[in-house]
Design an enzyme around this catalytic site. Structure first.
Site, PDB file in Angstrom:
ATOM      1  N   TYR A  98     -49.780 -17.058   3.540  1.00 30.11           N
ATOM      2  CA  TYR A  98     -49.304 -18.618   3.556  1.00 30.11           C
ATOM      3  C   TYR A  98     -48.628 -19.034   4.855  1.00 30.11           C
ATOM      4  O   TYR A  98     -48.813 -19.676   5.324  1.00 30.11           O
ATOM      5  CB  TYR A  98     -47.726 -18.595   2.638  1.00 30.11           C
ATOM      6  N   ASN A 126     -52.666 -27.439  -5.795  1.00 29.32           N
ATOM      7  CA  ASN A 126     -54.069 -27.832  -5.556  1.00 29.32           C
ATOM      8  C   ASN A 126     -54.609 -28.035  -6.705  1.00 29.32           C
ATOM      9  O   ASN A 126     -54.723 -27.517  -7.875  1.00 29.32           O
ATOM     10  CB  ASN A 126     -54.888 -26.510  -4.802  1.00 29.32           C
ATOM     11  N   CYS A 134     -57.635 -21.879  -3.298  1.00 28.81           N
ATOM     12  CA  CYS A 134     -56.352 -21.228  -3.429  1.00 28.81           C
ATOM     13  C   CYS A 134     -56.065 -19.843  -4.028  1.00 28.81           C
ATOM     14  O   CYS A 134     -54.907 -19.129  -3.559  1.00 28.81           O
ATOM     15  CB  CYS A 134     -55.322 -22.176  -4.231  1.00 28.81           C
ATOM     16  N   HIS A 135     -56.947 -19.104  -4.444  1.00 29.73           N
ATOM     17  CA  HIS A 135     -57.062 -18.048  -5.025  1.00 29.73           C
ATOM     18  C   HIS A 135     -57.170 -16.748  -3.906  1.00 29.73           C
ATOM     19  O   HIS A 135     -56.668 -15.558  -4.049  1.00 29.73           O
ATOM     20  CB  HIS A 135     -58.092 -17.481  -6.100  1.00 29.73           C
ATOM     21  N   GLU A 161     -65.695 -11.980  -5.426  1.00 31.68           N
ATOM     22  CA  GLU A 161     -66.121 -12.577  -4.101  1.00 31.68           C
ATOM     23  C   GLU A 161     -66.382 -11.084  -3.384  1.00 31.68           C
ATOM     24  O   GLU A 161     -66.702 -11.169  -2.314  1.00 31.68           O
ATOM     25  CB  GLU A 161     -65.014 -13.291  -3.234  1.00 31.68           C
TER      26      GLU A 161
END
Length: 177
Positions: A98, A126, A134-135, A161
């Site tokens: 963040y 989001n 956003c993850h 991912e």
């Protein structure tokens, strides 16, 4: 007017929303802020943007990085839209804190400082989950916090991912649980 469509993902049912410009929403059924800004009067319809989004999701959930992005239409505040644009710049399989997003925002706006907490508020709202990743946002301590879809889904998306999870932990208390 907004239109909707549904997608069955390995992590649960997803609701898609779009208008004439692009995708305006992608939410896991039952997530925090589910369809918060979806027009009350909406209709289910087949649209090219939904076909593109579903193709993107099929590729993504097969464990591959999609090589395109469906048309998106951010409908948040100017601040939220800018934060969501920054989210789109986080590479597949990577994360950003963040605080790092706040620094990027501040630099882009010529500001000395931006609050990481304010950024967190924009990230949590989001509207286009997964495609606007956003993850991929984590706490500066390595905490996997702040995902409206839930901590289990956030962890699953990062693992899908191929993200190195060794420096992350699930908080005992927090908004992501």
């Amino acid at each position: 007017m907004q239109y909707i469509s549904h997608y069955q993902s390995p992590l649960g049912d997803i609701l898609l929303a779009a208008d004439g410009t692009g995708l305006t929403g992608l939410w896991f059924e039952g997530q925090k802020y589910f369809a918060l800004h979806l027009d009350h009067n909406h209709a289910e319809r087949s649209l090219p943007v939904f076909e593109d989004a579903k193709r993107w999701l099929d590729i993504y959930f097969s464990g591959r990085k999609p090589d395109f992005t469906p048309a998106l239409h951010f409908t948040g505040t100017e601040f939220q839209n800018k934060v969501w644009e920054i989210l789109c710049s986080i590479p597949y399989g990577s994360t950003m804190t963040y605080g790092e997003i706040a620094q990027k925002f501040a630099a882009a706006k010529g500001l000395e400082h931006m609050s990481a907490q304010a950024v967190g508020g924009a990230v949590s709202h989001n509207e286009i989950s997964i495609i606007v990743p956003c993850h991929r946002v984590v706490g500066s301590s390595g905490s996997l916090t702040g995902y409206a879809g839930g901590i289990d889904r956030k962890t699953a998306l990062l693992k899908l991912e191929g993200t190195d999870m060794s420096g992350f932990f699930i908080p005992k208390k927090g908004t992501a649980l």
